[in-house]
Design a protein around this motif. Structure first.
Motif, PDB file in Angstrom:
ATOM      1  N   GLU A   3       0.827  -1.208   0.000  1.00  0.00           N
ATOM      2  CA  GLU A   3       0.000   0.000   0.000  1.00  0.00           C
ATOM      3  C   GLU A   3       0.860   1.255   0.000  1.00  0.00           C
ATOM      4  O   GLU A   3       0.555   2.242  -0.685  1.00  0.00           O
ATOM      5  N   ALA A   4       1.950   1.240   0.766  1.00  0.00           N
ATOM      6  CA  ALA A   4       2.831   2.399   0.825  1.00  0.00           C
ATOM      7  C   ALA A   4       3.540   2.626  -0.513  1.00  0.00           C
ATOM      8  O   ALA A   4       3.698   3.771  -0.950  1.00  0.00           O
ATOM      9  N   LEU A   5       3.944   1.563  -1.170  1.00  0.00           N
ATOM     10  CA  LEU A   5       4.580   1.694  -2.484  1.00  0.00           C
ATOM     11  C   LEU A   5       3.582   2.218  -3.515  1.00  0.00           C
ATOM     12  O   LEU A   5       3.918   3.057  -4.353  1.00  0.00           O
ATOM     13  N   ASP A   6       2.363   1.725  -3.445  1.00  0.00           N
ATOM     14  CA  ASP A   6       1.324   2.213  -4.342  1.00  0.00           C
ATOM     15  C   ASP A   6       1.098   3.708  -4.126  1.00  0.00           C
ATOM     16  O   ASP A   6       1.005   4.479  -5.090  1.00  0.00           O
ATOM     17  N   ALA A   7       1.032   4.124  -2.876  1.00  0.00           N
ATOM     18  CA  ALA A   7       0.824   5.534  -2.570  1.00  0.00           C
ATOM     19  C   ALA A   7       1.996   6.389  -3.042  1.00  0.00           C
ATOM     20  O   ALA A   7       1.822   7.578  -3.352  1.00  0.00           O
ATOM     21  N   ALA A   8       3.185   5.789  -3.113  1.00  0.00           N
ATOM     22  CA  ALA A   8       4.373   6.507  -3.571  1.00  0.00           C
ATOM     23  C   ALA A   8       4.470   6.564  -5.089  1.00  0.00           C
ATOM     24  O   ALA A   8       5.413   7.151  -5.629  1.00  0.00           O
ATOM     25  N   GLY A   9       3.520   5.948  -5.798  1.00  0.00           N
ATOM     26  CA  GLY A   9       3.486   6.053  -7.253  1.00  0.00           C
ATOM     27  C   GLY A   9       3.961   4.844  -8.021  1.00  0.00           C
ATOM     28  O   GLY A   9       4.065   4.886  -9.243  1.00  0.00           O
ATOM     29  N   TRP A  10       4.215   3.746  -7.331  1.00  0.00           N
ATOM     30  CA  TRP A  10       4.640   2.528  -7.999  1.00  0.00           C
ATOM     31  C   TRP A  10       3.438   1.679  -8.392  1.00  0.00           C
ATOM     32  O   TRP A  10       2.412   1.686  -7.712  1.00  0.00           O
ATOM     33  N   VAL A  11       3.584   0.948  -9.488  1.00  0.00           N
ATOM     34  CA  VAL A  11       2.616  -0.080  -9.852  1.00  0.00           C
ATOM     35  C   VAL A  11       3.049  -1.357  -9.152  1.00  0.00           C
ATOM     36  O   VAL A  11       4.166  -1.836  -9.362  1.00  0.00           O
ATOM     37  N   VAL A  12       2.194  -1.896  -8.308  1.00  0.00           N
ATOM     38  CA  VAL A  12       2.550  -3.025  -7.461  1.00  0.00           C
ATOM     39  C   VAL A  12       1.954  -4.315  -7.997  1.00  0.00           C
ATOM     40  O   VAL A  12       0.760  -4.384  -8.289  1.00  0.00           O
ATOM     41  N   ARG A  13       2.799  -5.324  -8.100  1.00  0.00           N
ATOM     42  CA  ARG A  13       2.343  -6.669  -8.471  1.00  0.00           C
ATOM     43  C   ARG A  13       2.737  -7.605  -7.330  1.00  0.00           C
ATOM     44  O   ARG A  13       3.898  -7.957  -7.167  1.00  0.00           O
ATOM     45  N   GLY A  14       1.772  -8.004  -6.539  1.00  0.00           N
ATOM     46  CA  GLY A  14       2.045  -8.837  -5.379  1.00  0.00           C
ATOM     47  C   GLY A  14       1.869 -10.314  -5.675  1.00  0.00           C
ATOM     48  O   GLY A  14       1.068 -10.709  -6.523  1.00  0.00           O
ATOM     49  N   VAL A  15       2.621 -11.129  -4.929  1.00  0.00           N
ATOM     50  CA  VAL A  15       2.565 -12.582  -5.088  1.00  0.00           C
ATOM     51  C   VAL A  15       2.330 -13.210  -3.720  1.00  0.00           C
ATOM     52  O   VAL A  15       3.001 -12.876  -2.749  1.00  0.00           O
ATOM     53  N   ASP A  16       1.365 -14.116  -3.652  1.00  0.00           N
ATOM     54  CA  ASP A  16       1.098 -14.830  -2.416  1.00  0.00           C
ATOM     55  C   ASP A  16       0.423 -16.143  -2.776  1.00  0.00           C
ATOM     56  O   ASP A  16      -0.039 -16.333  -3.902  1.00  0.00           O
ATOM     57  N   ARG A  17       0.368 -17.032  -1.796  1.00  0.00           N
ATOM     58  CA  ARG A  17      -0.292 -18.311  -2.024  1.00  0.00           C
ATOM     59  C   ARG A  17      -1.799 -18.225  -1.851  1.00  0.00           C
ATOM     60  O   ARG A  17      -2.513 -19.171  -2.182  1.00  0.00           O
ATOM     61  N   ILE A  18      -2.276 -17.126  -1.303  1.00  0.00           N
ATOM     62  CA  ILE A  18      -3.717 -16.924  -1.163  1.00  0.00           C
ATOM     63  C   ILE A  18      -4.079 -15.557  -1.755  1.00  0.00           C
ATOM     64  O   ILE A  18      -3.272 -14.628  -1.756  1.00  0.00           O
ATOM     65  N   PRO A  19      -5.299 -15.401  -2.276  1.00  0.00           N
ATOM     66  CA  PRO A  19      -5.707 -14.113  -2.850  1.00  0.00           C
ATOM     67  C   PRO A  19      -5.761 -13.028  -1.784  1.00  0.00           C
ATOM     68  O   PRO A  19      -5.968 -13.287  -0.602  1.00  0.00           O
ATOM     69  N   GLY A  20      -5.572 -11.810  -2.208  1.00  0.00           N
ATOM     70  CA  GLY A  20      -5.642 -10.669  -1.309  1.00  0.00           C
ATOM     71  C   GLY A  20      -5.685  -9.397  -2.121  1.00  0.00           C
ATOM     72  O   GLY A  20      -5.551  -9.408  -3.347  1.00  0.00           O
ATOM     73  N   ARG A  21      -5.851  -8.286  -1.406  1.00  0.00           N
ATOM     74  CA  ARG A  21      -5.988  -6.997  -2.093  1.00  0.00           C
ATOM     75  C   ARG A  21      -4.811  -6.702  -3.009  1.00  0.00           C
ATOM     76  O   ARG A  21      -4.981  -6.186  -4.108  1.00  0.00           O
ATOM     77  N   TRP A  22      -3.598  -7.045  -2.546  1.00  0.00           N
ATOM     78  CA  TRP A  22      -2.404  -6.715  -3.328  1.00  0.00           C
ATOM     79  C   TRP A  22      -1.815  -7.952  -4.020  1.00  0.00           C
ATOM     80  O   TRP A  22      -0.680  -7.903  -4.487  1.00  0.00           O
ATOM     81  N   THR A  23      -2.573  -9.043  -4.084  1.00  0.00           N
ATOM     82  CA  THR A  23      -2.080 -10.270  -4.707  1.00  0.00           C
ATOM     83  C   THR A  23      -2.495 -10.311  -6.169  1.00  0.00           C
ATOM     84  O   THR A  23      -3.666 -10.525  -6.481  1.00  0.00           O
ATOM     85  N   SER A  24      -1.539 -10.087  -7.054  1.00  0.00           N
ATOM     86  CA  SER A  24      -1.787 -10.158  -8.499  1.00  0.00           C
ATOM     87  C   SER A  24      -1.518 -11.547  -9.038  1.00  0.00           C
ATOM     88  O   SER A  24      -2.128 -11.970 -10.022  1.00  0.00           O
ATOM     89  N   VAL A  25      -0.571 -12.243  -8.422  1.00  0.00           N
ATOM     90  CA  VAL A  25      -0.184 -13.590  -8.848  1.00  0.00           C
ATOM     91  C   VAL A  25      -0.351 -14.510  -7.646  1.00  0.00           C
ATOM     92  O   VAL A  25       0.260 -14.286  -6.599  1.00  0.00           O
ATOM     93  N   VAL A  26      -1.186 -15.537  -7.783  1.00  0.00           N
ATOM     94  CA  VAL A  26      -1.388 -16.509  -6.711  1.00  0.00           C
ATOM     95  C   VAL A  26      -0.540 -17.736  -7.008  1.00  0.00           C
ATOM     96  O   VAL A  26      -0.665 -18.345  -8.078  1.00  0.00           O
ATOM     97  N   GLY A  27       0.334 -18.090  -6.088  1.00  0.00           N
ATOM     98  CA  GLY A  27       1.183 -19.250  -6.321  1.00  0.00           C
ATOM     99  C   GLY A  27       2.326 -19.323  -5.338  1.00  0.00           C
ATOM    100  O   GLY A  27       2.508 -18.444  -4.495  1.00  0.00           O
ATOM    101  N   ASP A  28       3.112 -20.384  -5.472  1.00  0.00           N
ATOM    102  CA  ASP A  28       4.253 -20.660  -4.605  1.00  0.00           C
ATOM    103  C   ASP A  28       5.527 -20.222  -5.307  1.00  0.00           C
ATOM    104  O   ASP A  28       5.795 -20.623  -6.452  1.00  0.00           O
ATOM    105  N   LEU A  29       6.337 -19.413  -4.631  1.00  0.00           N
ATOM    106  CA  LEU A  29       7.545 -18.868  -5.247  1.00  0.00           C
ATOM    107  C   LEU A  29       8.613 -19.918  -5.510  1.00  0.00           C
ATOM    108  O   LEU A  29       9.609 -19.630  -6.178  1.00  0.00           O
ATOM    109  N   ARG A  30       8.411 -21.128  -5.022  1.00  0.00           N
ATOM    110  CA  ARG A  30       9.340 -22.197  -5.384  1.00  0.00           C
ATOM    111  C   ARG A  30       9.123 -22.661  -6.819  1.00  0.00           C
ATOM    112  O   ARG A  30       9.979 -23.368  -7.381  1.00  0.00           O
ATOM    113  N   ASN A  31       8.009 -22.264  -7.424  1.00  0.00           N
ATOM    114  CA  ASN A  31       7.702 -22.619  -8.808  1.00  0.00           C
ATOM    115  C   ASN A  31       8.139 -21.496  -9.738  1.00  0.00           C
ATOM    116  O   ASN A  31       7.684 -20.350  -9.615  1.00  0.00           O
TER     117      ASN A  31
END
Length: 285
Positions: A3-31
């Motif tokens: 959220e802070a990066l977004d407010a600073a003007g960055w386009v944020v692409r988040g990665v997590d294993r579960i969906p969320g507000r900032w999760t653009s890619v759902v998955g495991d980073l070992r893949n």
């Protein structure tokens, strides 16, 4: 931090294993396909994904190594291949481990203190730090101090000397991203009123030191019915981050006490109190 990066003007692409507000890619980073999807066209990799201290003893050591070290190695390699220009790794002051244990005085915890890992979490976070320090991309590591939810009296005590508010963590991340030539490892903790020469007194009579340095804070503890600590075992020092990229924590124990009292009460002073996801970011057009 997203959220802070977004407010600073960055386009944020988040990665997590579960969906969320900032999760653009759902998955495991070992893949690797997940990593590539996250890093495509990204200028900056902010890597905070990890198994944490509460997982120690619940998950095998091999799992810690696969997630905290193996996935980090893969991310760094892919970030380099895809042209990322900056890596920010989120580590923990826990890596200091046994070095945090006091002898005859409180431990002054700055970046000159040699880490002595206590468990697999500390070991793997430190190993990941080493990978980040050695990667081909400009990088910095933030060692974050205690910042999880706790009852207000406990939180207030920790904020005196060894904790940080998550808003200050996010601000530190934005600053570190905005200073691409700054490299190294930096403690990120909250504001405190102490000096290195206080360490002996803090281990013997912390209340007396606090009464001298921040009497209003001591009074606010009393007003809330919270115990003032009689001994402190360590102090986290963020001076290096302040000097390197302008980190100035503002949400310390005074803010918590104001919140607990229901509004303004303690005066604002200087930043020194009187002295889990991975994100890739790209600039907005």
């Amino acid at each position: 931090m997203a959220e802070a990066l977004d407010a600073a003007g960055w386009v944020v692409r988040g990665v997590d294993r579960i969906p969320g507000r900032w999760t653009s890619v759902v998955g495991d980073l070992r893949n690797r396909p997940v990593r590539l999807a996250a890093l495509q066209s990204a200028d900056v990799l902010v890597h905070a994904a990890a198994l944490h201290a509460p997982h120690v003893g619940r998950l095998a050591d091999e799992e810690f190594r696969a997630v905290n070290v193996g996935a980090t190695a893969g991310l760094l390699d892919d970030a380099d291949r895809l042209g990322a220009r900056r890596v920010l790794y989120i580590s923990s002051t826990s890596v200091y481990g046994h070095a945090l244990e006091p002898t005859d005085r409180a431990v002054w915890v700055d970046e000159q203190l040699t880490p002595l890992p206590r468990d697999i979490y500390d070991e793997t976070k430190l190993a990941a730090e080493e990978l980040v320090a050695g990667c081909a991309v400009s990088s910095a590591t933030l060692r974050i101090s205690r910042c999880f939810p706790e009852p207000p009296p406990v939180r207030a005590r920790h904020l005196l000397h060894r904790a940080v508010d998550v808003a200050d963590v996010a601000a530190a991340g934005v600053l570190a991203v905005a200073h691409p030539t700054v490299t190294g490892r930096f403690n990120i903790s909250g504001p405190h009123p102490f000096h290195r020469e206080d360490c002996l007194a803090l281990s013997r009579d912390a209340g007396a030191v606090l009464a001298e340095r921040v009497p209003d804070v001591v009074q606010a503890f009393h007003d809330q019915g919270w115990p003032v600590p009689d001994r402190l075992d360590r102090v986290y020092d963020s001076t290096a981050a302040a000097n390197a990229f302008g980190y100035r924590p503002v949400r310390g124990v005074r803010q918590l006490l104001r919140d607990a009292a229901g509004g303004p009460g303690l005066s604002d002073r200087t930043a020194q109190l009187g002295s889990p996801s991975t994100t890739s970011v790209e600039p907005t057009s």
